[in-house]
Design a protein around this motif. Structure first.
Motif, mmCIF file in Angstrom:
data_model
loop_
_atom_site.group_PDB
_atom_site.id
_atom_site.type_symbol
_atom_site.label_atom_id
_atom_site.label_comp_id
_atom_site.label_asym_id
_atom_site.label_seq_id
_atom_site.Cartn_x
_atom_site.Cartn_y
_atom_site.Cartn_z
ATOM 1 N N LEU A 26 18.513 -17.349 -4.802
ATOM 2 C CA LEU A 26 18.664 -18.524 -5.649
ATOM 3 C C LEU A 26 20.154 -18.739 -5.880
ATOM 4 O O LEU A 26 20.841 -17.839 -6.362
ATOM 5 C CB LEU A 26 17.961 -18.319 -6.996
ATOM 6 N N ARG A 27 20.637 -19.925 -5.541
ATOM 7 C CA ARG A 27 22.057 -20.214 -5.726
ATOM 8 C C ARG A 27 22.231 -21.335 -6.748
ATOM 9 O O ARG A 27 21.600 -22.389 -6.648
ATOM 10 C CB ARG A 27 22.703 -20.602 -4.398
ATOM 11 N N ASP A 28 23.074 -21.090 -7.693
ATOM 12 C CA ASP A 28 23.345 -22.049 -8.758
ATOM 13 C C ASP A 28 24.772 -21.830 -9.224
ATOM 14 O O ASP A 28 25.197 -20.687 -9.448
ATOM 15 C CB ASP A 28 22.359 -21.843 -9.906
ATOM 16 N N ALA A 29 25.532 -22.909 -9.351
ATOM 17 C CA ALA A 29 26.953 -22.794 -9.667
ATOM 18 C C ALA A 29 27.187 -22.090 -10.999
ATOM 19 O O ALA A 29 28.035 -21.192 -11.107
ATOM 20 C CB ALA A 29 27.591 -24.189 -9.683
ATOM 21 N N GLU A 30 26.443 -22.463 -12.024
ATOM 22 C CA GLU A 30 26.653 -21.859 -13.338
ATOM 23 C C GLU A 30 26.238 -20.392 -13.344
ATOM 24 O O GLU A 30 26.913 -19.552 -13.954
ATOM 25 C CB GLU A 30 25.865 -22.635 -14.400
ATOM 26 N N THR A 31 25.136 -20.077 -12.667
ATOM 27 C CA THR A 31 24.675 -18.693 -12.606
ATOM 28 C C THR A 31 25.681 -17.819 -11.877
ATOM 29 O O THR A 31 25.980 -16.692 -12.303
ATOM 30 C CB THR A 31 23.313 -18.624 -11.909
ATOM 31 N N GLU A 32 26.228 -18.314 -10.784
ATOM 32 C CA GLU A 32 27.206 -17.532 -10.034
ATOM 33 C C GLU A 32 28.497 -17.350 -10.832
ATOM 34 O O GLU A 32 29.139 -16.301 -10.751
ATOM 35 C CB GLU A 32 27.464 -18.181 -8.679
ATOM 36 N N ALA A 33 28.862 -18.367 -11.623
ATOM 37 C CA ALA A 33 30.027 -18.217 -12.500
ATOM 38 C C ALA A 33 29.765 -17.149 -13.559
ATOM 39 O O ALA A 33 30.652 -16.363 -13.909
ATOM 40 C CB ALA A 33 30.363 -19.556 -13.150
ATOM 41 N N MET A 34 28.534 -17.106 -14.083
ATOM 42 C CA MET A 34 28.172 -16.088 -15.068
ATOM 43 C C MET A 34 28.244 -14.697 -14.455
ATOM 44 O O MET A 34 28.810 -13.760 -15.050
ATOM 45 C CB MET A 34 26.767 -16.349 -15.599
ATOM 46 N N MET A 38 30.562 -11.587 -15.567
ATOM 47 C CA MET A 38 29.966 -10.301 -15.916
ATOM 48 C C MET A 38 30.522 -9.163 -15.077
ATOM 49 O O MET A 38 30.838 -8.083 -15.576
ATOM 50 C CB MET A 38 28.446 -10.345 -15.675
ATOM 51 N N ALA A 39 30.595 -9.400 -13.765
ATOM 52 C CA ALA A 39 30.794 -8.308 -12.818
ATOM 53 C C ALA A 39 32.236 -8.014 -12.453
ATOM 54 O O ALA A 39 32.559 -6.864 -12.115
ATOM 55 C CB ALA A 39 29.994 -8.599 -11.542
ATOM 56 N N ASP A 40 33.108 -9.009 -12.489
ATOM 57 C CA ASP A 40 34.469 -8.781 -11.985
ATOM 58 C C ASP A 40 35.177 -7.598 -12.662
ATOM 59 O O ASP A 40 35.813 -6.784 -11.971
ATOM 60 C CB ASP A 40 35.305 -10.053 -12.112
ATOM 61 N N PRO A 41 35.103 -7.463 -13.995
ATOM 62 C CA PRO A 41 35.767 -6.290 -14.598
ATOM 63 C C PRO A 41 35.175 -4.968 -14.108
ATOM 64 O O PRO A 41 35.899 -3.983 -13.933
ATOM 65 C CB PRO A 41 35.525 -6.489 -16.103
ATOM 66 N N LEU A 42 33.872 -4.948 -13.871
ATOM 67 C CA LEU A 42 33.218 -3.737 -13.373
ATOM 68 C C LEU A 42 33.594 -3.470 -11.922
ATOM 69 O O LEU A 42 33.790 -2.314 -11.518
ATOM 70 C CB LEU A 42 31.696 -3.883 -13.497
ATOM 71 N N ARG A 51 36.917 -10.238 -4.362
ATOM 72 C CA ARG A 51 36.795 -11.128 -3.203
ATOM 73 C C ARG A 51 35.690 -10.661 -2.255
ATOM 74 O O ARG A 51 35.131 -11.460 -1.515
ATOM 75 C CB ARG A 51 38.118 -11.188 -2.435
ATOM 76 N N ASN A 52 35.387 -9.370 -2.298
ATOM 77 C CA ASN A 52 34.427 -8.805 -1.352
ATOM 78 C C ASN A 52 33.093 -8.426 -1.982
ATOM 79 O O ASN A 52 32.058 -8.464 -1.318
ATOM 80 C CB ASN A 52 35.025 -7.570 -0.669
ATOM 81 N N ALA A 53 33.124 -8.011 -3.237
ATOM 82 C CA ALA A 53 31.899 -7.606 -3.922
ATOM 83 C C ALA A 53 31.347 -8.786 -4.719
ATOM 84 O O ALA A 53 32.099 -9.593 -5.261
ATOM 85 C CB ALA A 53 32.183 -6.435 -4.855
ATOM 86 N N LYS A 54 30.023 -8.887 -4.789
ATOM 87 C CA LYS A 54 29.423 -10.007 -5.519
ATOM 88 C C LYS A 54 28.023 -9.639 -5.982
ATOM 89 O O LYS A 54 27.421 -8.660 -5.527
ATOM 90 C CB LYS A 54 29.375 -11.257 -4.640
ATOM 91 N N VAL A 55 27.509 -10.470 -6.889
ATOM 92 C CA VAL A 55 26.152 -10.325 -7.400
ATOM 93 C C VAL A 55 25.361 -11.550 -6.960
ATOM 94 O O VAL A 55 25.829 -12.682 -7.090
ATOM 95 C CB VAL A 55 26.141 -10.204 -8.935
ATOM 96 N N VAL A 56 24.169 -11.316 -6.432
ATOM 97 C CA VAL A 56 23.326 -12.385 -5.886
ATOM 98 C C VAL A 56 21.995 -12.380 -6.615
ATOM 99 O O VAL A 56 21.404 -11.310 -6.861
ATOM 100 C CB VAL A 56 23.116 -12.174 -4.371
ATOM 101 N N ARG A 234 31.182 -13.335 -26.780
ATOM 102 C CA ARG A 234 30.416 -14.502 -27.218
ATOM 103 C C ARG A 234 30.302 -15.594 -26.149
ATOM 104 O O ARG A 234 29.216 -16.123 -25.917
ATOM 105 C CB ARG A 234 31.037 -15.079 -28.501
ATOM 106 N N PRO A 235 31.398 -15.966 -25.462
ATOM 107 C CA PRO A 235 31.245 -16.980 -24.412
ATOM 108 C C PRO A 235 30.304 -16.525 -23.299
ATOM 109 O O PRO A 235 29.519 -17.334 -22.775
ATOM 110 C CB PRO A 235 32.677 -17.168 -23.894
ATOM 111 N N LEU A 236 30.348 -15.244 -22.947
ATOM 112 C CA LEU A 236 29.456 -14.738 -21.911
ATOM 113 C C LEU A 236 28.014 -14.750 -22.389
ATOM 114 O O LEU A 236 27.094 -15.121 -21.624
ATOM 115 C CB LEU A 236 29.871 -13.320 -21.511
ATOM 116 N N GLU A 237 27.783 -14.375 -23.642
ATOM 117 C CA GLU A 237 26.422 -14.401 -24.183
ATOM 118 C C GLU A 237 25.878 -15.825 -24.214
ATOM 119 O O GLU A 237 24.697 -16.056 -23.924
ATOM 120 C CB GLU A 237 26.398 -13.790 -25.588
#
Length: 452
Positions: A26-34, A38-42, A51-56, A234-237
């Motif tokens: 499932l691809r959605d612009a807002e979901t992928e931004a979320m 969430m994931a970039d700091p991890l 640039r190479n790791a992602k959540v799908v 809060r913005p992420l929640e």
């Protein structure tokens, strides 16, 4: 907006076949931004590159997440629906990144090979016993061997899961993210275990340690982290609540969505969920009313504008959809998924004057996200409608290559090569696709022998 990558775009989350995951993406612009938020700091804490790791996101109701090689974490829609907050999802992502960083997919052969050896040996001994006239004994040997093999593999899997838990906890600490969500999600899973009867669960016949054991093993480390008492982002929640609502409107029945978000609920989340539910159920006027309510609440929100334009487009009003979709593209800084919808709408107007803009928008979209078969399909359509058959053939080759249709990719790439300026950028790309397809044919002649 949630949408599907298919030959024609249905309103909602974009779906694409994913062989490795054996589900639909499932691809959605807002979901992928979320997910990125969430994931970039991890990912950085794991020593990997964003640039190479992602959540799908996968369209699957099971409460699950996994990795399947590479640096991609797959999260089921059912897990997002089950999670109470963004921090819980971050805990799951941290665990899966633990598998990635620890190389567990690559090392999985270390668990399957010994187990397979036990199984093969038991089969040999069992067959020998049968040949000697001891049929029952032979069957018993084989059954015992299979049980031992399974036990050995499951023990290996539990060790990997425990290791990924510990590594994920370390990534949470490194990213300065509280581990409360990780523990809370394990407690949620523990409640599921209780619901099915904990006494009936054999801990030695599970791929994962029991949730209670995981909680006990992790609690001290997570609570000792300086990030343990960090307040929620809060913005992420807020983004999580929006995504969860729109996802429910898309993946669950309209009846369930309207029960969870009744008409008396006038929150943003309720308008979001009902817009998707009504649109999926075939009530365009009601869906449009919900989308209009979203845009009134925030006229500059690109995701609200996106759903408003998508509903108009799929209600047979492509011309009317252009204004909100153009605004959505601008407001999202040319997000390629939203730009693909705009390109689709421009083509759907069937006005020749709109085709140059469609080509420009779609070329930008595939330039920023070339792993989108639907965008390549739309770009090919725009080129064909404009009379540029050579680049239409190249776009078809790109689409076919992404979907695994190598015969079409090879044929279309050669059509493009015959009509594109030699040694141009597009000509070189067509040559690359044709060469890759031919190499696959040569490496697997039996697979491609027929109708080549």
């Amino acid at each position: 907006m949630i949408r599907r990558i298919v030959a024609a775009c249905a309103a909602a989350f974009l779906l694409a076949a994913q062989p490795a995951a054996a589900q639909s993406i499932l691809r959605d612009a807002e979901t992928e931004a979320m997910f990125k938020q969430m994931a970039d700091p991890l990912i950085v804490a794991a020593g990997l590159s964003p640039r190479n790791a992602k959540v799908v996101l996968l369209n699957d109701p099971a409460i699950n997440a996994f990795t399947a090689g590479g640096q991609t974490v797959y999260v089921n829609s059912g897990l997002l629906q089950a999670a109470d907050n963004a921090n819980q999802v971050q805990g799951v992502i941290a665990h899966e990144l633990g598998h990635v960083a620890d190389g567990h997919v690559i090392l999985s052969d270390g668990g399957t090979r010994p187990a397979l050896g036990i199984q093969i040996l038991s089969m040999v001994l069992g067959l020998a016993a049968m040949a000697a006239g001891s049929g029952d004994a032979g069957a018993g040997i084989m059954a015992a061997g299979q049980s031992a093999a399974l036990g050995k593999y499951l023990a290996f899997s539990r060790v990997q899961e425990s290791t990924a838990d510990a590594t994920g906890a370390r990534f949470l600490r490194g990213a300065n993210i509280s581990g409360k969500g990780m523990l809370a999600f394990f407690k949620k899973l523990q409640n599921e275990e209780y619901a099915y009867g904990l006494k009936n669960i054999d801990p030695y016949m599970q791929t994962h340690p029991l949730s209670g054991d995981r909680i006990q093993a992790l609690s001290a480390d997570l609570q000792a982290s300086p990030a343990w008492n960090n307040p929620p982002d809060r913005p992420l929640e807020e983004r999580f609540k929006r995504v969860k609502a729109k996802l429910e409107g898309y993946v669950l029945s309209p009846e369930r969505t309207l029960r969870d978000y009744p008409l008396t609920d006038t929150t943003i989340y309720a308008h979001y969920a009902r817009a998707y539910a009504y649109h999926k159920a075939g009530y365009p006027d009601r869906a449009a009313a919900e989308a209009d309510a979203l845009v009134r609440a925030d006229p500059a929100d690109p995701y609200f504008l996106e759903i408003q334009g998508q509903i108009l487009l799929e209600a047979g009003q492509p011309q009317e959809s252009l204004a909100p979709l153009r605004a959505a593209v601008a407001g999202s800084h040319d997000n390629p998924l939203i730009a693909t919808t705009l390109g689709h709408a421009l083509i759907a107007t069937e006005k020749r004057a709109n085709y140059p803009e469609a080509i420009r928008v779609l070329r930008t979209a595939v330039g920023r996200d070339d792993d989108n078969p639907f965008a390549w399909y739309q770009l090919g359509t725009a080129y064909e409608a404009s009379g540029d058959s050579a680049r239409a053939a190249l776009a078809t080759a790109e689409q076919a290559s992404l979907t695994g249709d190598l015969r079409t990719a090879n044929r279309s790439a050669h059509d493009a090569l015959a009509n594109l300026p030699p040694n141009s950028t597009d000509w070189i790309r067509a040559q690359d696709i044709a060469t890759a397809a031919q190499n696959e044919f040569d490496d697997n002649p039996k697979k491609y022998k027929k109708r080549r």
